[in-house]
Design an enzyme around this catalytic site. Structure first.
Site, PDB file in Angstrom:
ATOM      1  N   ASP A   1       0.850  -1.185   0.000  1.00 20.87           N
ATOM      2  CA  ASP A   1       0.000   0.000   0.000  1.00 20.87           C
ATOM      3  C   ASP A   1       0.887   1.237   0.000  1.00 20.87           C
ATOM      4  O   ASP A   1       2.005   1.208   0.520  1.00 20.87           O
ATOM      5  CB  ASP A   1      -0.906   0.015   1.238  1.00 20.87           C
ATOM      6  CG  ASP A   1      -2.119   0.925   1.063  1.00 20.87           C
ATOM      7  OD1 ASP A   1      -3.230   0.391   0.829  1.00 20.87           O
ATOM      8  OD2 ASP A   1      -1.962   2.153   1.150  1.00 20.87           O
TER       9      ASP A   1
ATOM     10  N   ASN B   1      -5.405  -4.146  -6.730  1.00 21.20           N
ATOM     11  CA  ASN B   1      -6.595  -3.495  -6.217  1.00 21.20           C
ATOM     12  C   ASN B   1      -6.426  -1.995  -5.946  1.00 21.20           C
ATOM     13  O   ASN B   1      -7.415  -1.281  -5.814  1.00 21.20           O
ATOM     14  CB  ASN B   1      -7.013  -4.225  -4.923  1.00 21.20           C
ATOM     15  CG  ASN B   1      -8.024  -3.465  -4.125  1.00 21.20           C
ATOM     16  OD1 ASN B   1      -9.187  -3.357  -4.521  1.00 21.20           O
ATOM     17  ND2 ASN B   1      -7.599  -2.924  -2.982  1.00 21.20           N
TER      18      ASN B   1
ATOM     19  N   TYR C   1     -12.745   8.484 -13.684  1.00 24.09           N
ATOM     20  CA  TYR C   1     -12.813   7.230 -12.937  1.00 24.09           C
ATOM     21  C   TYR C   1     -13.403   6.123 -13.817  1.00 24.09           C
ATOM     22  O   TYR C   1     -12.854   5.020 -13.902  1.00 24.09           O
ATOM     23  CB  TYR C   1     -13.660   7.425 -11.674  1.00 24.09           C
ATOM     24  CG  TYR C   1     -13.693   6.233 -10.762  1.00 24.09           C
ATOM     25  CD1 TYR C   1     -12.635   5.960  -9.900  1.00 24.09           C
ATOM     26  CD2 TYR C   1     -14.787   5.369 -10.753  1.00 24.09           C
ATOM     27  CE1 TYR C   1     -12.661   4.857  -9.062  1.00 24.09           C
ATOM     28  CE2 TYR C   1     -14.826   4.271  -9.922  1.00 24.09           C
ATOM     29  CZ  TYR C   1     -13.762   4.019  -9.074  1.00 24.09           C
ATOM     30  OH  TYR C   1     -13.785   2.918  -8.246  1.00 24.09           O
TER      31      TYR C   1
ATOM     32  N   LYS D   1     -11.601   2.660 -15.125  1.00 21.65           N
ATOM     33  CA  LYS D   1     -12.125   1.350 -14.739  1.00 21.65           C
ATOM     34  C   LYS D   1     -12.625   0.547 -15.941  1.00 21.65           C
ATOM     35  O   LYS D   1     -12.525  -0.678 -15.950  1.00 21.65           O
ATOM     36  CB  LYS D   1     -13.236   1.525 -13.695  1.00 21.65           C
ATOM     37  CG  LYS D   1     -12.723   2.062 -12.355  1.00 21.65           C
ATOM     38  CD  LYS D   1     -11.664   1.149 -11.726  1.00 21.65           C
ATOM     39  CE  LYS D   1     -11.285   1.572 -10.319  1.00 21.65           C
ATOM     40  NZ  LYS D   1     -10.314   0.649  -9.698  1.00 21.65           N
TER      41      LYS D   1
ATOM     42  N   ILE E   1     -19.270  -0.008  -1.925  1.00 15.38           N
ATOM     43  CA  ILE E   1     -18.799  -0.825  -0.808  1.00 15.38           C
ATOM     44  C   ILE E   1     -18.438   0.092   0.358  1.00 15.38           C
ATOM     45  O   ILE E   1     -17.854   1.169   0.150  1.00 15.38           O
ATOM     46  CB  ILE E   1     -17.564  -1.668  -1.215  1.00 15.38           C
ATOM     47  CG1 ILE E   1     -17.836  -2.431  -2.523  1.00 15.38           C
ATOM     48  CG2 ILE E   1     -17.172  -2.637  -0.098  1.00 15.38           C
ATOM     49  CD1 ILE E   1     -18.974  -3.421  -2.469  1.00 15.38           C
TER      50      ILE E   1
ATOM     51  N   THR F   1     -16.286   1.422   2.539  1.00 12.81           N
ATOM     52  CA  THR F   1     -14.838   1.526   2.712  1.00 12.81           C
ATOM     53  C   THR F   1     -14.473   2.986   2.996  1.00 12.81           C
ATOM     54  O   THR F   1     -15.285   3.889   2.783  1.00 12.81           O
ATOM     55  CB  THR F   1     -14.101   1.094   1.433  1.00 12.81           C
ATOM     56  OG1 THR F   1     -14.444   2.029   0.377  1.00 12.81           O
ATOM     57  CG2 THR F   1     -14.472  -0.314   0.996  1.00 12.81           C
TER      58      THR F   1
END
Length: 257
Positions: free
Chosen positions: A42, A95, A161, A165, A194, A196
């Site tokens: 990360d 990811n 975005y 994607k 989600i 997060t």
């Protein structure tokens, strides 16, 4: 849940980017629960160290590495450390990603476009470029790349975005064809909304923001990171041995409408 000494990933090694929080953390923990050793990569050193601590606390093996996926040297170093620590690479979950501010395309800054595309698309390319040779050396592996529901539909105010994607899906499908005959399966997962830290930023962290998100989910709630992690674990497993170049949408029905 403690680590599974008889898990179907026992003796295997997983490399997870964006593993310091959210979906990446959930996937890193899921790989470890199934017995894999996990490199937790990360851009946030504190985030990766915390995920590694959670894995080790439950009896798993983890290596925390700081990695900016837009930097070739960071990606290569993280993978070199993986091989040094664990000796092999079986699974990769690419990811790492960033969201964009809501803005119409003509009002979007060029440098912000570059940032979104660099992290979300170029980062996946760089990771695969250096993961695949390691997998080829040992005769195969499995890779999952994170796209999004925005990878299969348009998003008003989200052109950069969505473009990044959509690009992940095209990249995934093409790479899958490049290496399907060499025992490397490459697929994508496309999450909906989600719960997060990224979604907290996207919604502004307000009740009203979250209510808007939930209103767009036919299932009536946001997804949990663990629900995406489960899909990733399946895509990497022998249960998905005939799944190649697929973008698995896990979105509570959001993109079906």
């Amino acid at each position: 849940m403690t680590m599974n000494e008889n898990g179907f990933y026992q003796g295997k090694v997983a490399f997870v980017t964006g593993a310091g929080s959210g979906i990446g953390r959930a996937a890193a923990l899921a790989f470890a629960r199934e017995g894999a050793s996990v490199t937790v990569a990360d851009v946030s050193e504190l985030g990766s160290q915390e995920t590694a601590r959670l894995i080790e606390e439950q009896g798993g093996r983890a290596l925390a590495v700081k990695c900016d996926v837009t930097r070739t040297e960071d990606v290569k170093a993280a993978l070199d450390k993986t091989i040094d620590a664990f000796g092999r690479l079986d699974f990769a979950f690419n990811n790492a990603g960033v969201e964009q501010r809501n803005a119409a395309i003509a009002e979007f800054e060029e440098d912000e476009w570059e940032r979104i595309v660099n992290v979300n698309l170029r980062g996946v390319f760089l990771c695969m470029k250096y993961e695949i040779p390691l997998m080829l050396k040992q005769g195969g592996g499995a890779i999952v790349n994170t796209s999004s529901g925005a990878g299969v539909i348009g998003i008003k105010g989200g052109a950069a975005y969505a473009a990044s994607k959509h690009g992940v899906i095209g990249l995934t499908k093409s790479a899958a064809l490049d290496y399907a005959g060499q025992n490397i399966r490459i697929n994508a997962v496309a999450p909906g909304y989600i719960a997060t830290p990224m979604m907290d930023r996207f919604t502004g962290g307000t009740d009203e923001g979250w209510a808007q998100v939930v209103s767009e989910e036919p299932i009536g709630r946001a997804g949990r990171p663990e629900e995406i992690a489960d899909a990733v674990i399946w895509l990497c497993s022998d249960a998905a041995s005939f799944v190649v170049g697929h973008a698995l949408v896990v979105d509570g029905g959001q993109t079906v409408q």
